[in-house]
Design a protein around this motif. Structure first.
Motif, PDB file in Angstrom:
ATOM      1  N   LYS A 133      41.453  50.946  26.481  1.00 25.25           N
ATOM      2  CA  LYS A 133      42.665  51.639  26.943  1.00 25.25           C
ATOM      3  C   LYS A 133      42.574  52.004  28.421  1.00 25.25           C
ATOM      4  O   LYS A 133      43.574  51.922  29.149  1.00 25.25           O
ATOM      5  N   LEU A 134      41.380  52.397  28.888  1.00 22.67           N
ATOM      6  CA  LEU A 134      41.263  52.708  30.314  1.00 22.67           C
ATOM      7  C   LEU A 134      41.367  51.445  31.151  1.00 22.67           C
ATOM      8  O   LEU A 134      42.001  51.442  32.209  1.00 22.67           O
ATOM      9  N   ARG A 135      40.764  50.348  30.691  1.00 19.63           N
ATOM     10  CA  ARG A 135      40.895  49.082  31.427  1.00 19.63           C
ATOM     11  C   ARG A 135      42.365  48.689  31.549  1.00 19.63           C
ATOM     12  O   ARG A 135      42.829  48.268  32.612  1.00 19.63           O
ATOM     13  N   SER A 136      43.104  48.837  30.462  1.00 20.25           N
ATOM     14  CA  SER A 136      44.530  48.504  30.493  1.00 20.25           C
ATOM     15  C   SER A 136      45.290  49.419  31.446  1.00 20.25           C
ATOM     16  O   SER A 136      46.161  48.965  32.207  1.00 20.25           O
ATOM     17  N   LEU A 137      44.960  50.712  31.436  1.00 16.39           N
ATOM     18  CA  LEU A 137      45.624  51.663  32.321  1.00 16.39           C
ATOM     19  C   LEU A 137      45.339  51.337  33.785  1.00 16.39           C
ATOM     20  O   LEU A 137      46.250  51.346  34.622  1.00 16.39           O
ATOM     21  N   VAL A 138      44.090  51.051  34.103  1.00 10.78           N
ATOM     22  CA  VAL A 138      43.746  50.733  35.491  1.00 10.78           C
ATOM     23  C   VAL A 138      44.446  49.447  35.934  1.00 10.78           C
ATOM     24  O   VAL A 138      44.959  49.358  37.060  1.00 10.78           O
ATOM     25  N   PHE A 184      24.781  34.362  34.678  1.00  9.81           N
ATOM     26  CA  PHE A 184      25.521  35.122  35.665  1.00  9.81           C
ATOM     27  C   PHE A 184      26.160  34.246  36.726  1.00  9.81           C
ATOM     28  O   PHE A 184      27.055  34.684  37.439  1.00  9.81           O
ATOM     29  N   ASP A 185      25.694  33.013  36.862  1.00  5.70           N
ATOM     30  CA  ASP A 185      26.120  32.190  37.989  1.00  5.70           C
ATOM     31  C   ASP A 185      27.617  31.996  38.041  1.00  5.70           C
ATOM     32  O   ASP A 185      28.227  32.027  39.099  1.00  5.70           O
ATOM     33  N   GLU A 186      28.232  31.823  36.871  1.00  8.91           N
ATOM     34  CA  GLU A 186      29.648  31.478  36.863  1.00  8.91           C
ATOM     35  C   GLU A 186      30.529  32.582  37.399  1.00  8.91           C
ATOM     36  O   GLU A 186      31.641  32.347  37.861  1.00  8.91           O
ATOM     37  N   ASP A 187      30.019  33.834  37.396  1.00  9.67           N
ATOM     38  CA  ASP A 187      30.854  34.940  37.827  1.00  9.67           C
ATOM     39  C   ASP A 187      30.354  35.592  39.106  1.00  9.67           C
ATOM     40  O   ASP A 187      30.826  36.664  39.476  1.00  9.67           O
ATOM     41  N   PRO A 193      30.492  46.517  33.833  1.00 11.30           N
ATOM     42  CA  PRO A 193      30.683  45.707  35.034  1.00 11.30           C
ATOM     43  C   PRO A 193      31.988  46.014  35.773  1.00 11.30           C
ATOM     44  O   PRO A 193      32.022  45.952  37.008  1.00 11.30           O
ATOM     45  N   TRP A 194      33.033  46.353  35.059  1.00 12.23           N
ATOM     46  CA  TRP A 194      34.303  46.574  35.753  1.00 12.23           C
ATOM     47  C   TRP A 194      34.289  47.885  36.534  1.00 12.23           C
ATOM     48  O   TRP A 194      34.951  47.995  37.573  1.00 12.23           O
ATOM     49  N   PHE A 195      33.529  48.893  36.098  1.00 15.13           N
ATOM     50  CA  PHE A 195      33.321  50.080  36.922  1.00 15.13           C
ATOM     51  C   PHE A 195      32.649  49.672  38.233  1.00 15.13           C
ATOM     52  O   PHE A 195      33.056  50.100  39.314  1.00 15.13           O
ATOM     53  N   ALA A 196      31.590  48.862  38.110  1.00 17.52           N
ATOM     54  CA  ALA A 196      30.853  48.429  39.296  1.00 17.52           C
ATOM     55  C   ALA A 196      31.744  47.629  40.242  1.00 17.52           C
ATOM     56  O   ALA A 196      31.650  47.770  41.466  1.00 17.52           O
ATOM     57  N   ALA A 197      32.608  46.799  39.677  1.00 22.76           N
ATOM     58  CA  ALA A 197      33.520  46.017  40.514  1.00 22.76           C
ATOM     59  C   ALA A 197      34.471  46.925  41.284  1.00 22.76           C
ATOM     60  O   ALA A 197      34.743  46.702  42.471  1.00 22.76           O
ATOM     61  N   MET A 198      34.979  47.963  40.628  1.00 20.16           N
ATOM     62  CA  MET A 198      35.872  48.907  41.299  1.00 20.16           C
ATOM     63  C   MET A 198      35.131  49.642  42.414  1.00 20.16           C
ATOM     64  O   MET A 198      35.638  49.779  43.540  1.00 20.16           O
ATOM     65  N   LEU A 228      40.468  43.029  38.793  1.00 13.36           N
ATOM     66  CA  LEU A 228      41.297  42.564  37.683  1.00 13.36           C
ATOM     67  C   LEU A 228      40.594  41.471  36.896  1.00 13.36           C
ATOM     68  O   LEU A 228      40.687  41.421  35.664  1.00 13.36           O
ATOM     69  N   HIS A 229      39.894  40.583  37.597  1.00 16.63           N
ATOM     70  CA  HIS A 229      39.156  39.514  36.921  1.00 16.63           C
ATOM     71  C   HIS A 229      38.105  40.103  35.991  1.00 16.63           C
ATOM     72  O   HIS A 229      37.952  39.682  34.837  1.00 16.63           O
ATOM     73  N   THR A 230      37.375  41.101  36.497  1.00 12.53           N
ATOM     74  CA  THR A 230      36.317  41.698  35.691  1.00 12.53           C
ATOM     75  C   THR A 230      36.888  42.494  34.530  1.00 12.53           C
ATOM     76  O   THR A 230      36.351  42.472  33.420  1.00 12.53           O
ATOM     77  N   ILE A 231      37.987  43.202  34.755  1.00 16.12           N
ATOM     78  CA  ILE A 231      38.658  43.911  33.662  1.00 16.12           C
ATOM     79  C   ILE A 231      39.086  42.926  32.590  1.00 16.12           C
ATOM     80  O   ILE A 231      38.889  43.139  31.392  1.00 16.12           O
ATOM     81  N   GLY A 232      39.677  41.815  33.021  1.00  9.93           N
ATOM     82  CA  GLY A 232      40.202  40.849  32.074  1.00  9.93           C
ATOM     83  C   GLY A 232      39.141  40.093  31.318  1.00  9.93           C
ATOM     84  O   GLY A 232      39.346  39.675  30.172  1.00  9.93           O
ATOM     85  N   SER A 233      37.988  39.916  31.938  1.00 10.25           N
ATOM     86  CA  SER A 233      36.954  39.132  31.275  1.00 10.25           C
ATOM     87  C   SER A 233      36.367  39.868  30.089  1.00 10.25           C
ATOM     88  O   SER A 233      35.897  39.254  29.137  1.00 10.25           O
ATOM     89  N   ASN A 234      36.377  41.218  30.144  1.00  8.43           N
ATOM     90  CA  ASN A 234      35.885  42.036  29.040  1.00  8.43           C
ATOM     91  C   ASN A 234      34.481  41.596  28.620  1.00  8.43           C
ATOM     92  O   ASN A 234      34.165  41.511  27.444  1.00  8.43           O
TER      93      ASN A 234
END
Length: 291
Positions: free
Chosen positions: A80-85, A279-282, A139-144, A219-225
């Motif tokens: 839910k937080l990923r969706s909100l962000v 990890f290489d692909e991302d 990971p998406w926290f780190a990306a932000m 957004l990419h990292t959020i979406g990859s989940n």
């Protein structure tokens, strides 16, 4: 819960009450509903969003007590937080966080999801508390954090020393745009800034599209989940229990259990080895020319 007020072309979203504004499913749904209402307003693309709160906390992060009592809600809160962000990043208007109290962990990330951050200097911290409470950030926290904090040294201090960042320190490292004398002055400053942004008359849809382009890595990292756990190989250890992003470590050697409650964190495996090739692909997600 939260309230939504419209003042001219300004939308004021307030987390209400004197509690810690823990990000549980109910509060996250309430905020998301308000964002949906804002988006559907005919004047949204000529407006500005201001998010603030009552009390001594902007938000003290995820509702860990609730997650402890009902582990099935852990991935729900993260989702839910990923969706909100993602909604905030795509919102067709400038956004301002008026931080009138402590913003910790997921609450810190919520504040940083806005375009501008104003913070009172007489009280409150921005604080990534995960190191101190022994959780691993997703990971998406780190990306932000990587996108919002330009200095590698500042990122280290925020994430790897759990620095409690004051308004003045936030100005120094570029997290905070304006420091204000009190909670009331912080909201007043946000309103003044919002009115200035409205007067510029930018097209909100163009603005939102540019923001999405700027934060595409987030957004990419959020979406990859994807969590770090999905990139690990179990090297003969016993995996006791695993959720998506919430994992339990079983230490059979010491005949004891310890729990790592980390959204998207490492958790979950007693002995593991990292598959670095996975990890290489991302890796492009974290490329930053400023480094």
């Amino acid at each position: 819960m939260c309230t939504l007020e419209k003042r001219g072309q300004l939308f004021l979203l307030k987390l209400t009450g004197d509690g810690e504004h823990r990000l549980n499913p109910t509060l996250l749904d309430s905020i998301t509903s308000a964002i949906t209402q804002i988006r559907s307003d005919p004047s949204s693309s000529q407006s500005v969003l201001i998010t603030t709160s009552d009390g001594k906390f902007f938000s003290n992060g995820y509702d860990l007590a609730l997650a402890e009592s009902n582990p099935s809600l852990r991935p729900v809160m993260d989702s839910k937080l990923r969706s909100l962000v993602a909604d905030l990043i795509s919102l067709p208007m400038p956004t301002i966080a008026a931080v009138t109290g402590h913003a910790s962990a997921a609450g810190f990330v919520l504040a940083m999801s806005h375009d501008y951050v104003l913070m009172r200097r007489d009280r409150g911290f921005l604080y990534m508390s995960e190191l101190d409470i022994e959780l691993v950030i997703p990971p998406w926290f780190a990306a932000m954090i990587r996108m919002k904090i330009g200095s590698p040294a500042a990122r280290r201090d925020v994430m790897l020393t759990a620095e409690k960042v004051t308004a003045e320190r936030g100005l120094e490292i570029g997290i905070v745009d304006f420091s204000c004398g009190s909670a009331a002055e912080t909201v007043e400053g946000a309103v003044k800034l919002g009115e200035e942004l409205v007067r510029r008359g930018v097209d909100g849809h163009v603005y939102g599209g540019m923001r999405e382009a700027l934060l595409k890595q987030v957004l990419h990292t959020i979406g990859s989940n994807e969590s770090v756990s999905s990139r690990m190989r179990n090297s003969g250890s016993k995996l006791c229990q695993c959720w998506s992003g919430w994992l339990t470590i079983c230490d059979f050697t010491n005949k004891s259990l310890s729990f790592a409650r980390g959204f998207g964190g490492i958790g979950g495996i007693l002995w593991y080895q990292l598959d670095m090739n996975a990890f290489d692909e991302d890796l492009d997600v974290y490329d930053d020319e400023s480094d």
